[in-house]
Design a protein around this motif. Structure first.
Motif, PDB file in Angstrom:
ATOM      1  N   HIS B  91      33.315 -42.245  42.436  1.00  0.00           N
ATOM      2  CA  HIS B  91      33.098 -43.045  43.647  1.00  0.00           C
ATOM      3  C   HIS B  91      34.371 -43.485  44.366  1.00  0.00           C
ATOM      4  CE1 HIS B  91      33.302 -45.568  40.131  1.00  0.00           C
ATOM      5  NE2 HIS B  91      33.416 -46.662  40.837  1.00  0.00           N
ATOM      6  N   ASP B 123      19.733 -40.420  47.157  1.00  0.00           N
ATOM      7  CA  ASP B 123      20.686 -41.294  46.483  1.00  0.00           C
ATOM      8  C   ASP B 123      21.710 -41.747  47.523  1.00  0.00           C
ATOM      9  OD1 ASP B 123      21.934 -42.772  44.532  1.00  0.00           O
ATOM     10  OD2 ASP B 123      22.062 -41.123  43.106  1.00  0.00           O
ATOM     11  N   HIS B 127      27.120 -41.522  45.314  1.00  0.00           N
ATOM     12  CA  HIS B 127      26.387 -40.805  44.267  1.00  0.00           C
ATOM     13  C   HIS B 127      25.900 -39.464  44.783  1.00  0.00           C
ATOM     14  CE1 HIS B 127      25.695 -45.016  42.695  1.00  0.00           C
ATOM     15  NE2 HIS B 127      26.367 -44.406  41.762  1.00  0.00           N
ATOM     16  N   SER B 140      25.596 -43.678  37.963  1.00  0.00           N
ATOM     17  CA  SER B 140      26.290 -44.970  37.877  1.00  0.00           C
ATOM     18  C   SER B 140      26.817 -45.267  36.486  1.00  0.00           C
ATOM     19  CB  SER B 140      25.338 -46.092  38.285  1.00  0.00           C
ATOM     20  OG  SER B 140      25.002 -45.961  39.645  1.00  0.00           O
TER      21      SER B 140
END
Lengths: 342, 364
Positions: B91, B123, B127, B140
């Motif tokens: 991320h 999503d 993600h 996650s």
């Protein structure tokens, strides 16, 4: 080229009998055969798990595989279940067909994150197919205690994206495992340890598939339906014989997708239903099936839908305690009898 | 230790900050490569700035996460990859998606939950991975993707293919058991996988001192492969260390762990005011901003005119603006799409990623 070969074979095939040759195998031998034949047929199929290589697996399902297929296709994994599932996910995305062995179904808890968060959701989130099979030796009855006896199928049924199958017979064990390997989705394959060497049956030689999502009528009857899977199918069949009653036994075989049509057709025929499984009661397959029947076949019922399951306790170790928890033949007969007399 | 190339191995107990700040990049990068490195870093910076504005305008559901100050890591590392290599991008690594071919339009649309986003609204935020570009998107739970990348590398090794999987994780993820499982498995089988560890000083609010007693790069040796530390705000140093690791992996030398020292210049998410970060730490790292440093270096060391650098930045900004307009024009997904795609009908191979490094263009 493949088509030409098939066409060339056609006249010879037409002369063969329609029913394929069968011979008797144990449930364990059938699983082993499915795996071996798929590995011979398709070089992308591989096995990964703990002690499955030279040792042949804790239950010997992969006995002789290491010698035939080598260390590259029969991978002895370190004691790390997330590594088994997670690397299988990566390998599957890259075109292999890994069959993961949990040494005991209970140990999937240590690989759960990769299974339910990575494998189960990848296609929904990103359109990435994850063709893996997770073999789960499950079930109790041999004093395995709380960590070697569980029936964790309901854990998976709350994770959309996983298919879940639980064969009861050697023929279905072979056919469902072959189908699971060829399916492009993650499939949890629950193989009941209590059936491994106690259940024998006719198994087709060579190519044999059983579609995922299709139940089987294990015994025809008209007065009561017992809906079961795995070890409970055998309990139901024995109870029906010993009671001498007109009981229909539906073997679900596949828990996701669930064959709602087969369930409802039988309910409409018999009007009385017992749902039986070795797993614990609350929010289990029995609850789901009972809810399905209540919603779709309420007006066909002549009695309340009953469940025969383990109570909501861990599986204890000591034989009298374990017998108390796991449904026994007498429990099955009693439950059937009550419904028959209702 | 199995390290094939001793120069990559971490020496005994290296002090933090004692990094290879200015690796000798020799002839591996052309002038146009250097312009590209700036271009992709700027694309990440501008696209994230734009996304933050959209978040503040209420156009981004959920929260917002960026990698401000870390642009050199995803850009420098992904730039070393070939087309058939594969990625699991995290991320703070938007620049790696851009290098591999994702457009800012699809990134911004994804943040806004639009049908034109990489996941079509399935999503959110970062993600995502574009399977057509050889990328498997993150979950996650960290560092799950380290195992997935290791599994892709397993497939490459079993088939004897000269391909590499590369993945990212923060130093926070090194505390989780799956990190150990991935390192251990990759080490046992000497798999062609490159692990990029971004040490940005904080796991959400938890500082390094509460995350580990020993710098995780030193653990690499105990798994049987080299660990190397690098200044994560020096894009060419990151590129060079990754290039070495990728080539080593491709030629059968096994994994490498590259720890990139950097600083998370924004909160964990836009909802995080970073009150736990001393102001002087941010000021110190602001002076080491990877984009400003590289702009200066292009002029001082590589013969770029200041106007040329500004022109590149202007082009990138205009491109990101255009992409934002297109993303805003992308419709929301139809509600019924929520029920589709749980199961696959067939397996399909991932596509290849873009590989803009001049070496690959020459090879093609």
């Amino acid at each position: 080229m493949a088509e030409a070969q098939l066409a060339g074979d056609a006249p010879a095939r037409a002369a063969e009998p329609e029913t394929p040759a069968t011979r008797e195998l144990t449930y364990l031998e059938a699983i082993s055969e499915a795996l071996r034949e798929e590995m011979r047929r398709d070089e992308t199929v591989l096995c990964i798990g703990e002690d499955i290589g030279a040792f042949g697996g804790a239950f010997k399902v992969t006995d002789g595989f290491y010698e035939e297929f080598g260390a590259g296709r029969v991978i002895d994994a370190p004691l790390a279940e997330n590594a088994i599932i997670g690397t299988a996910v990566g390998a599957a995305i890259e075109g292999l067909r890994p069959v993961c062995e949990m040494q005991f179904a209970d140990f999937i808890s240590c690989g759960f994150d990769q299974l339910v968060n990575v494998a189960a959701k990848l296609h929904y989130r990103q359109g990435v197919a994850v063709p893996i099979v997770v073999r789960l030796p499950s079930g109790g009855g041999f004093s395995g205690g709380p960590f070697h006896s569980q029936n964790p199928e309901a854990w998976f049924l709350q994770a959309p994206g996983l298919k879940v199958v639980a064969p009861a017979t050697p023929a279905d064990a072979k056919g469902l495992l072959v189908s699971a390997i060829r399916d492009p989705n993650p499939v949890c394959f629950l193989e009941h340890k209590g059936l491994y060497r106690t259940v024998r049956g006719e198994v087709p030689e060579g190519e044999h598939t059983v579609p995922l999502g299709k139940a089987r009528v294990a015994r025809e009857g008209s007065e009561l339906t017992v809906i079961a899977y795995g070890s409970s199918v055998h309990l139901a069949l024995r109870a029906a014989e010993e009671l001498g009653a007109d009981i229909e036994v539906i073997d679900l075989r596949s828990l996701c997708p669930l064959d709602a049509d087969a369930v409802l057709a039988s309910v409409r025929k018999t009007s009385k239903v017992l749902v039986a499984h070795e797993a614990t009661r609350s929010c289990g397959v029995g609850a789901e099936v009972a809810a399905l029947i209540a919603a779709e076949a309420f007006e066909h019922l002549d009695a309340p839908v009953r469940r025969l399951t383990a109570p909501d306790v861990p599986i204890p170790f000591s034989p009298p305690l374990e017998r108390e928890v796991l449904p026994q033949l007498d429990d099955m007969k009693e439950a059937c009898d009550e419904l028959l007399r209702y | 230790m199995k390290a094939a190339n001793g120069t990559l191995a971490t020496g005994p107990a290296r002090a933090r900050g004692d990094e290879d700040a200015s690796a000798d990049t020799g002839s591996h990068l052309t002038r146009s490569d250097r312009a590209n490195l700036l271009r992709y870093m700027a694309m990440m910076r501008f696209a994230e700035e734009r996304a933050l504005v959209l978040y503040r305008q209420g156009k981004v559901p959920g929260s917002f996460y960026d990698g401000r100050g870390q642009e050199a890591i995803p850009v420098g590392s992904a730039y070393a990859l070939g087309p058939r290599d594969r990625t699991c991008i995290l991320h703070r690594d938007l620049g790696a998606h851009f290098v591999r071919g994702v457009t800012p339009e699809r990134y911004l649309a994804n943040y806004m939950g639009r049908s034109g986003g990489v996941t079509g609204g399935k999503d959110g935020n970062m993600h995502f991975g574009d399977p057509r570009l050889g990328s498997v998107g993150m979950v996650s739970m960290l560092p799950d993707m380290a195992l997935v990348a290791t599994g892709m590398a397993l497939a490459f090794k079993l088939r004897g293919e000269p391909r590499v999987a590369l993945t990212y994780f923060g130093e926070g993820a090194t505390a989780n058991g799956q990190w150990h499982e991935a390192m251990n498995f990759a080490g046992i089988h000497r798999l062609p996988v490159v692990f990029i560890l971004e040490n940005n000083r904080f796991a959400y609010s938890t500082p390094n001192e509460l995350e580990f007693a020993v710098d995780p790069v030193e653990r690499a040796r105990t798994y049987g492969f080299p660990g190397v530390a690098v200044d994560g705000n020096d894009v060419e140093a990151v590129f060079e260390r990754t290039r070495e690791a990728v080539e080593r992996a491709r030629s059968g030398g096994g994994p490498t762990l590259i720890e990139c020292h950097t600083m998370r210049m924004h909160g964990h998410g836009a909802h995080d005011d970073m009150s736990y970060v001393p102001a002087e730490l941010l000021e110190e790292w602001e002076r080491r901003d990877p984009i400003e440093r590289y702009k200066a270096r292009l002029v001082q060391d590589f013969g770029f005119e200041p106007a040329e650098v500004e022109e590149i930045l202007g082009e990138v900004r205009a491109y990101v603006d255009e992409c934002a307009e297109r993303a805003l024009a992308s419709p929301m997904p139809p509600p019924e799409a929520a029920l589709e795609g749980v199961f696959a009908r067939e397996w399909e191979p991932l596509g290849d990623g873009h590989a803009p490094w001049s070496r690959w263009r020459e090879a093609a």
